[in-house]
Design a protein around this motif. Structure first.
Motif, PDB file in Angstrom:
ATOM      1  N   ASN A   1       0.839  -1.185   0.000  1.00  0.00           N
ATOM      2  CA  ASN A   1       0.000   0.000   0.000  1.00  0.00           C
ATOM      3  C   ASN A   1       0.883   1.248   0.000  1.00  0.00           C
ATOM      4  O   ASN A   1       2.121   1.152  -0.050  1.00  0.00           O
ATOM      5  N   LEU A   2       0.255   2.427   0.060  1.00  0.00           N
ATOM      6  CA  LEU A   2       0.994   3.683  -0.015  1.00  0.00           C
ATOM      7  C   LEU A   2       1.941   3.863   1.171  1.00  0.00           C
ATOM      8  O   LEU A   2       3.056   4.380   1.007  1.00  0.00           O
ATOM      9  N   ASP A   3       1.508   3.443   2.364  1.00  0.00           N
ATOM     10  CA  ASP A   3       2.392   3.546   3.531  1.00  0.00           C
ATOM     11  C   ASP A   3       3.661   2.727   3.332  1.00  0.00           C
ATOM     12  O   ASP A   3       4.762   3.163   3.678  1.00  0.00           O
TER      13      ASP A   3
ATOM     14  N   THR B   1       9.001  -0.228   2.413  1.00  0.00           N
ATOM     15  CA  THR B   1       8.819  -1.500   3.123  1.00  0.00           C
ATOM     16  C   THR B   1       8.283  -2.555   2.165  1.00  0.00           C
ATOM     17  O   THR B   1       7.312  -2.322   1.446  1.00  0.00           O
ATOM     18  N   THR B   2       8.933  -3.699   2.170  1.00  0.00           N
ATOM     19  CA  THR B   2       8.437  -4.860   1.442  1.00  0.00           C
ATOM     20  C   THR B   2       7.999  -5.899   2.467  1.00  0.00           C
ATOM     21  O   THR B   2       8.766  -6.261   3.349  1.00  0.00           O
ATOM     22  N   ARG B   3       6.769  -6.326   2.369  1.00  0.00           N
ATOM     23  CA  ARG B   3       6.265  -7.241   3.387  1.00  0.00           C
ATOM     24  C   ARG B   3       6.061  -8.645   2.833  1.00  0.00           C
ATOM     25  O   ARG B   3       5.826  -8.850   1.638  1.00  0.00           O
ATOM     26  N   ASN B   4       6.206  -9.586   3.719  1.00  0.00           N
ATOM     27  CA  ASN B   4       5.885 -10.979   3.438  1.00  0.00           C
ATOM     28  C   ASN B   4       4.836 -11.406   4.458  1.00  0.00           C
ATOM     29  O   ASN B   4       5.130 -11.518   5.652  1.00  0.00           O
TER      30      ASN B   4
ATOM     31  N   ALA C   1      -3.589  -4.721   4.153  1.00  0.00           N
ATOM     32  CA  ALA C   1      -4.122  -3.546   4.832  1.00  0.00           C
ATOM     33  C   ALA C   1      -2.991  -2.793   5.519  1.00  0.00           C
ATOM     34  O   ALA C   1      -1.853  -3.263   5.611  1.00  0.00           O
ATOM     35  N   GLY C   2      -3.336  -1.596   6.027  1.00  0.00           N
ATOM     36  CA  GLY C   2      -2.315  -0.774   6.680  1.00  0.00           C
ATOM     37  C   GLY C   2      -1.628  -1.491   7.817  1.00  0.00           C
ATOM     38  O   GLY C   2      -0.434  -1.315   8.051  1.00  0.00           O
TER      39      GLY C   2
END
Length: 274
Positions: free
Chosen positions: A27-29, A35-38, A81-82
């Motif tokens: 997302n934009l945040d 940040t790259t999330r898994n 989601a955020g």
């Protein structure tokens, strides 16, 4: 089938496993913070029983009853989601409905009562701070009880004509208070949401619909009038929108076979005439 096939019993069960994985900038945040999330979430329920029964009272008239358990995994947007809540539980429900239905010549109809118990109901929450552009957070809000009734009928007074009406009453309320997430600037915090006994947002108690149509050899037309009752849009039930009635209509012409197709139709539909 029993009792000279007047009684029909049906039994079954279904199972479901949902395994979701996400890798990337969600997302934009995440983009702004580089940040790259898994994230990953697996939900499963391999046994959801279902049972139904119907009994013929007379030709074209029967009473019925059904029971079903259902399972809904956390939605895919929960992973992007955020704030990702790794402890979110799948939503489950137990559904019961009973009623009577009939079809007699040029009219048909039914009356039904239903009761639904939700466990771990999932809703999308946002930070209520007006100065924060908050993304949604998916959260379990505990148990929700829904019960209601439906009445519906269709009458065909002459060839090509159809008139219908349906009325429903629905009461859906929170059975628990729940904790919602809020970002106070120092991190995500749990905040108690006093929702027990309140109505679930966007759940009108009354809905009423009238509809009709006519279909000739080539021309056809249809119309619909629908009343949707007052409904809240906050879990605290302090903000609501009033009931509203809308009217829709449409019509068209059927050319029959042509252009290599079985049927060619032209139609015009208008939503919310008033």
């Amino acid at each position: 089938r029993l009792l000279d096939e007047r009684l029909t019993l049906e039994f079954g069960a279904k199972g479901l496993s949902v395994d979701r994985k996400y890798h990337g900038i969600a997302n934009l945040d995440d983009f702004n913070s580089n940040t790259t999330r898994n994230t990953a979430k697996k939900d499963k329920d391999w046994f959801q029983p279902q049972a139904g029964a119907s009994f013929s009272l007379a030709e074209g008239t029967e009473v019925f009853a059904n029971y079903a358990e259902n399972f809904s995994a956390a939605p895919r947007l929960a992973l992007t989601a955020g704030y990702f809540n790794p402890d979110i539980k799948p939503e489950e429900s137990k559904n019961i409905d009973v009623g009577i239905r009939t079809e007699q010549g040029n009219w048909s109809g039914y009356v039904a009562l239903y009761h639904i118990d939700y466990q771990n109901r999932i809703i999308a929450l946002t930070d209520p701070d007006p100065l924060v552009v908050a993304s949604q957070i998916y959260q379990n809000v505990g148990d929700i009880k829904t019960q209601g009734a439906e009445v519906s009928g269709i009458w065909r007074p002459a060839d090509g004509w159809r008139l219908g009406v349906s009325l429903s009453y629905n009461k859906s309320e929170f059975k628990d208070n729940y904790y919602g997430y809020r970002d106070d600037g120092s991190g995500i915090q749990d905040v108690l949401r006093p929702s027990k006994g309140n109505e679930v947002p966007d759940s009108p108690k009354i809905m009423l619909s009238f509809n009709g149509g006519w279909e000739g050899e080539h021309f056809f037309a249809n119309w619909d009038a629908k009343y949707t009752g007052k409904r809240y849009y906050t879990y605290t039930n302090d903000q609501s929108v009033p009931g509203v009635t809308t009217f829709d209509a449409g019509g068209g012409y059927s050319f029959g076979p042509g252009l290599g197709l079985q049927n060619v139709k032209v139609s015009l539909n208008v939503t919310n005439l008033t």
